[in-house]
Design an enzyme around this catalytic site. Structure first.
Site, PDB file in Angstrom:
ATOM      1  N   GLN A   1      -5.676  -2.310  -2.000  1.00 29.99           N
ATOM      2  CA  GLN A   1      -5.292  -1.238  -1.091  1.00 29.99           C
ATOM      3  C   GLN A   1      -4.680  -1.808   0.185  1.00 29.99           C
ATOM      4  OE1 GLN A   1      -5.452   1.950  -1.988  1.00 29.99           O
ATOM      5  NE2 GLN A   1      -4.503   2.636  -0.078  1.00 29.99           N
TER       6      GLN A   1
ATOM      7  N   ALA B   1      -2.860   5.348   1.864  1.00 34.98           N
ATOM      8  CA  ALA B   1      -4.058   5.472   2.692  1.00 34.98           C
ATOM      9  C   ALA B   1      -4.457   4.145   3.325  1.00 34.98           C
ATOM     10  CB  ALA B   1      -5.213   6.025   1.868  1.00 34.98           C
TER      11      ALA B   1
ATOM     12  N   GLU C   1       1.566  15.029  -3.006  1.00 32.28           N
ATOM     13  CA  GLU C   1       1.539  14.092  -4.124  1.00 32.28           C
ATOM     14  C   GLU C   1       1.224  14.833  -5.424  1.00 32.28           C
ATOM     15  OE1 GLU C   1      -1.077  10.818  -3.394  1.00 32.28           O
ATOM     16  OE2 GLU C   1       0.183   9.988  -1.804  1.00 32.28           O
TER      17      GLU C   1
END
Length: 250
Positions: A128, A158, A220
């Site tokens: 991430q 994110a 999304e």
């Protein structure tokens, strides 16, 4: 002297009344999770943390099951968070408790003529972080300052520690005939089938087009999140997002 004392008491009373009124108005306008402010404003246990039309109090979040874990900028994953993963094929893994429902959904979609692929599933903190830093770098190359680049990047990828993918409860799904994760995904047969049937398997469209002001994430049409069949049915039928269902909103 008695007259002056009476005037003084009246002034104190008015000041206290107006202060209480101000606190109440402030809470009514912006909402609060601070019980002291709620008490000062005259709210009971329900406070003003309810989203209009919601059946759920924000305090209920603390007692929610694992399937309703809220992960966003304001609610990062706990430092002690762990998840037991299960493979769902093609190198992808999810929380083992959702694997069966996910595979059933993909299989039933295939029976309906939709070849749905898992494009992204569980991500480690390292993965991430890599994705987020790449997006920040891309934004900076477009002329954004470091601060603005980080802000804009966070709407698309994110911030590490706040991604649902790190929880193992979310997957990015795409039509085999169009695997690019952009808004055109909503035009595919796979998306149309998913948005109609995902709740039957406990999944929701996590980031709807009209909820970006609440979720903080762009639209999304590929990101689906497991919340359980009961919650998913209510969320999809009411066309709300997870934050609203749980009683939190911007």
């Amino acid at each position: 002297r008695r007259r002056l004392g009476g005037l003084f008491c009246l002034a104190v009373f008015c000041l206290g009344f107006l202060s209480g009124k101000a606190v109440t108005l402030r809470v009514m306008k912006y909402g609060t999770r601070n019980p002291q402010v709620q008490a000062a404003a005259g709210f009971g246990s329900e406070g003003n943390d309810m989203v209009p039309g919601s059946q759920r109090e924000a305090s209920d979040v603390k007692n929610s099951g694992w399937n309703l874990l809220l992960v966003n900028r304001e609610h990062p994953l706990p430092s002690e968070f762990t998840v037991t993963l299960e493979s769902v094929g093609e190198g992808h893994q999810v929380d083992q408790r959702i694997a069966s429902d996910l595979l059933d959904m993909l299989e039933d979609g295939k029976k309906a003529g939709c070849d749905i692929l898992i494009v992204s599933s569980f991500r480690t903190m390292k993965k991430q972080t890599q994705l987020y830093e790449q997006k920040v770098k891309q934004m900076k190359s477009q002329g954004y300052t470091q601060e603005r680049a980080e802000e804009e990047a966070g709407k698309i990828v994110a911030v590490p520690g706040t991604s649902e993918h790190q929880s193992g409860l979310a997957v990015d799904l795409a039509d085999a005939g169009y695997t690019t994760l952009d808004e055109r995904q909503q035009q595919t047969d796979s998306y149309q089938w998913l948005v109609r049937h995902c709740a039957e398997y406990g999944f929701i469209l996590r980031y709807p087009n009209d909820k970006t002001g609440i979720t903080g994430i762009i639209y999304e049409p590929w990101h689906f999140r497991y919340v359980g069949k009961e919650a998913a049915t209510e969320i999809m039928e009411r066309e709300i997002c997870l934050e609203e269902y749980l009683g939190y909103s911007e």
